[in-house]
Design a protein around this motif. Structure first.
Motif, PDB file in Angstrom:
ATOM      1  N   SER A   1      -5.360   0.026   3.701  1.00  0.00           N
ATOM      2  CA  SER A   1      -4.024  -0.293   3.182  1.00  0.00           C
ATOM      3  C   SER A   1      -3.967  -1.719   2.652  1.00  0.00           C
ATOM      4  N   ILE A   2      -4.777  -2.630   3.220  1.00  0.00           N
ATOM      5  CA  ILE A   2      -4.840  -4.002   2.684  1.00  0.00           C
ATOM      6  C   ILE A   2      -5.392  -3.977   1.263  1.00  0.00           C
ATOM      7  N   ASN A   3      -6.448  -3.204   1.067  1.00  0.00           N
ATOM      8  CA  ASN A   3      -7.017  -3.080  -0.287  1.00  0.00           C
ATOM      9  C   ASN A   3      -6.008  -2.443  -1.243  1.00  0.00           C
ATOM     10  N   ASP A   4      -5.340  -1.377  -0.793  1.00  0.00           N
ATOM     11  CA  ASP A   4      -4.409  -0.663  -1.668  1.00  0.00           C
ATOM     12  C   ASP A   4      -3.193  -1.528  -2.012  1.00  0.00           C
ATOM     13  N   ARG A   5      -2.696  -2.276  -1.036  1.00  0.00           N
ATOM     14  CA  ARG A   5      -1.464  -3.041  -1.247  1.00  0.00           C
ATOM     15  C   ARG A   5      -1.716  -4.382  -1.944  1.00  0.00           C
ATOM     16  N   HIS A   6      -2.804  -5.062  -1.597  1.00  0.00           N
ATOM     17  CA  HIS A   6      -3.022  -6.420  -2.097  1.00  0.00           C
ATOM     18  C   HIS A   6      -4.165  -6.523  -3.103  1.00  0.00           C
ATOM     19  N   GLY A   7      -4.943  -5.483  -3.238  1.00  0.00           N
ATOM     20  CA  GLY A   7      -6.059  -5.529  -4.183  1.00  0.00           C
ATOM     21  C   GLY A   7      -7.381  -5.826  -3.485  1.00  0.00           C
ATOM     22  N   HIS A   8      -8.471  -5.453  -4.153  1.00  0.00           N
ATOM     23  CA  HIS A   8      -9.799  -5.619  -3.562  1.00  0.00           C
ATOM     24  C   HIS A   8     -10.203  -7.084  -3.458  1.00  0.00           C
ATOM     25  N   GLY A   9      -9.657  -7.955  -4.326  1.00  0.00           N
ATOM     26  CA  GLY A   9      -9.954  -9.378  -4.216  1.00  0.00           C
ATOM     27  C   GLY A   9      -9.486  -9.945  -2.888  1.00  0.00           C
ATOM     28  N   VAL A  10      -8.263  -9.590  -2.492  1.00  0.00           N
ATOM     29  CA  VAL A  10      -7.748 -10.022  -1.192  1.00  0.00           C
ATOM     30  C   VAL A  10      -8.546  -9.365  -0.074  1.00  0.00           C
ATOM     31  N   GLY A  11      -8.935  -8.115  -0.276  1.00  0.00           N
ATOM     32  CA  GLY A  11      -9.762  -7.440   0.721  1.00  0.00           C
ATOM     33  C   GLY A  11     -11.068  -8.167   0.966  1.00  0.00           C
ATOM     34  N   ASP A  12     -11.685  -8.646  -0.120  1.00  0.00           N
ATOM     35  CA  ASP A  12     -12.924  -9.415   0.030  1.00  0.00           C
ATOM     36  C   ASP A  12     -12.674 -10.714   0.789  1.00  0.00           C
ATOM     37  N   GLN A  13     -11.537 -11.376   0.497  1.00  0.00           N
ATOM     38  CA  GLN A  13     -11.199 -12.592   1.233  1.00  0.00           C
ATOM     39  C   GLN A  13     -11.022 -12.304   2.720  1.00  0.00           C
ATOM     40  N   VAL A  14     -10.405 -11.181   3.035  1.00  0.00           N
ATOM     41  CA  VAL A  14     -10.213 -10.804   4.433  1.00  0.00           C
ATOM     42  C   VAL A  14     -11.560 -10.606   5.119  1.00  0.00           C
ATOM     43  N   LEU A  15     -12.478  -9.918   4.445  1.00  0.00           N
ATOM     44  CA  LEU A  15     -13.802  -9.689   5.038  1.00  0.00           C
ATOM     45  C   LEU A  15     -14.531 -11.008   5.291  1.00  0.00           C
TER      46      LEU A  15
END
Length: 469
Positions: A343-357
């Motif tokens: 849901s983080i990827n879907d809501r904020h985009g994969h760029g933010v998902g990469d930052q989270v990782l």
């Protein structure tokens, strides 16, 4: 950025002082009323200007020429030869700088075989320019024929540049020395080189200048390009001095073409060091490539954690080592999964998902010590193995990791975004036989699934560990 006037002037004054000192040293070291046996000024200054491009300005080149002329006049030279001879020297510096300054940095610093060949070509071009200018402008002060004059200038400038310039271009920066902590030196290649130089001088004859080639090739395989350049400079200059002082018993007279023994030896020695330097560049480039490939195969490019395959190899080796000891240490394995990552990827985009990782991986790694394994199994799923941590104490460590992740703030992400992690763990008590890695992973994965099912952002132990606790 605009620098103050004194900040721009000080480097030019330093360049002027360096040129003056080098020129005075070269003049005082050369034979009376003769060209220098070894004139390092031009190669050193070309290397300095290539390493510090801010100095390569019209004012900088003018200052170099004036410093050379001033040093010549201070040593009693007449003003006319001082002007013309040093204009020839400046021709070498400008030519080498023009040809190499436009190359990519990797080529200019001789990190590639192509770069090395470009450096050799630039040295040859600079020597051609200096020799041609000497024949045209400085001919009245030479007793030799124009052909002999050209050959004398070319052989000296080319050999000196080839021996000195690589050492300056490959020299590590101060930051690299501080980060790298120096290079371990294997003594055997160095000792063989010293012995081969001694044998070369003692044996004598034209063919003796090739005796050190095998030792230099060994050094090229064992050392960095910078150290090989220094050794090539030492070996080459030693041989040139030995030939000039007739220590090697050369008996070849000057030929009809005006080629003397010293000219021929200089050119031969300059070409002799090409092979070892080329081997050093190729070896260094290959080692760098292998290091990058090993890093890509071992570490996840996004998080810096171990890859699944690298983790499997190291964890299996750790378990085998544990089983080999009579007093086996305790061990804990944790499975970590970032909650609601899809849901983080879907809501904020994969760029933010990469930052989270990346932020998650940094937070976990900050709480781990040397010898503890941390790997990314895939997606948002990670695993940690902590040798020496007893299973009954593992939950406290896992809770510390969970809180560290919960307190994360991801830069440039939505301020409302909060990261949590669910953790499942399993382990082996001291002196107990450990199951296989697959069994440990399966048990920890079941505990992780239970943590997810019971609301996430929590730690659950495997059934076996819960019974023990």
């Amino acid at each position: 950025m605009v620098f103050p006037a004194h900040a721009r002037l000080l480097p030019q004054l330093a360049l002027f002082g360096l040129t003056l000192a080098l020129t005075l040293g070269g003049i005082l070291a050369r034979p009376i009323e003769s060209l220098s046996l070894f004139w390092p000024v031009n190669a050193v200054l070309a290397g300095v200007l290539l390493r510090y491009p801010r100095l390569a300005t019209p004012l900088g080149f003018a200052g170099v020429w004036l410093a050379m002329v001033g040093a010549d006049l201070a040593c009693g030279s007449h003003w006319q030869p001082a002007l013309w001879f040093n204009l020839c020297n400046l021709g070498v510096i400008v030519t080498v700088w023009l040809l190499l300054s436009r190359l990519p940095r990797a080529h200019r610093r001789m990190r590639t075989p192509h770069g090395l060949l470009c450096v050799f070509g630039a040295c040859a071009a600079g020597a051609v320019v200096a020799a041609s200018m000497a024949c045209v402008m400085a001919a009245p002060w030479f007793q030799q024929s124009m052909r002999a004059t050209w050959l004398a200038w070319f052989s000296e400038q080319f050999s000196t540049s080839v021996l000195i310039l690589p050492a300056l271009l490959t020299a590590p920066t101060r930051g690299a020395l501080l980060r790298g902590g120096g290079e371990a030196i294997r003594l055997a290649p160095l000792l063989v080189l010293l012995v081969s130089l001694t044998v070369s001088i003692a044996f004598g004859g034209p063919g003796a200048i090739t005796f050190p080639i095998a030792a230099l090739l060994w050094c090229a395989w064992a050392y960095s390009p910078f150290l090989v350049s220094l050794l090539a400079l030492t070996a080459g200059s030693t041989l040139i001095v030995a030939v000039a002082q007739n220590l090697m018993h050369f008996s070849v007279p000057q030929s009809v073409l005006g080629v003397s023994t010293l000219m021929s030896a200089r050119l031969g020695i300059a070409m002799l060091v090409l092979g070892p330097l080329l081997v050093a560049c190729v070896t260094h480039a290959n080692r760098g490539l292998l290091t990058r490939l090993e890093r890509q195969a071992t570490l996840d490019h996004l998080t810096g954690a171990l890859t699944r395959s690298a983790f499997s190899r190291r964890a299996t080796a750790l378990l085998d080592s544990r089983q080999a000891h009579a007093q086996a240490m305790p061990l804990t394995l944790m499975m970590l999964d970032i909650d609601h990552f899809k849901s983080i990827n879907d809501r904020h985009g994969h760029g933010v998902g990469d930052q989270v990782l990346r932020a998650f991986a940094r937070a976990v790694q900050e709480h781990l010590q040397e010898g503890e394994l941390f790997a990314r199994l895939g997606g948002e799923e990670f695993v940690v193995i902590i040798p020496g941590l007893a299973p009954e104490r593992a939950k406290f460590t896992a809770e510390r990791l969970r809180r560290a992740v919960q307190e994360l703030h991801v830069t440039h992400a939505d301020p409302r975004l909060q990261i949590t992690v669910s953790i499942g763990l399993d382990g082996c008590a001291a002196d107990a036989s450990a199951p296989s890695l697959d069994v440990l992973l399966a048990r920890a994965d079941k505990a992780l699934y239970r943590a997810k099912a019971q609301g996430r952002n929590r730690v659950e132990q495997a059934e076996q560990q819960r019974q023990v606790v």
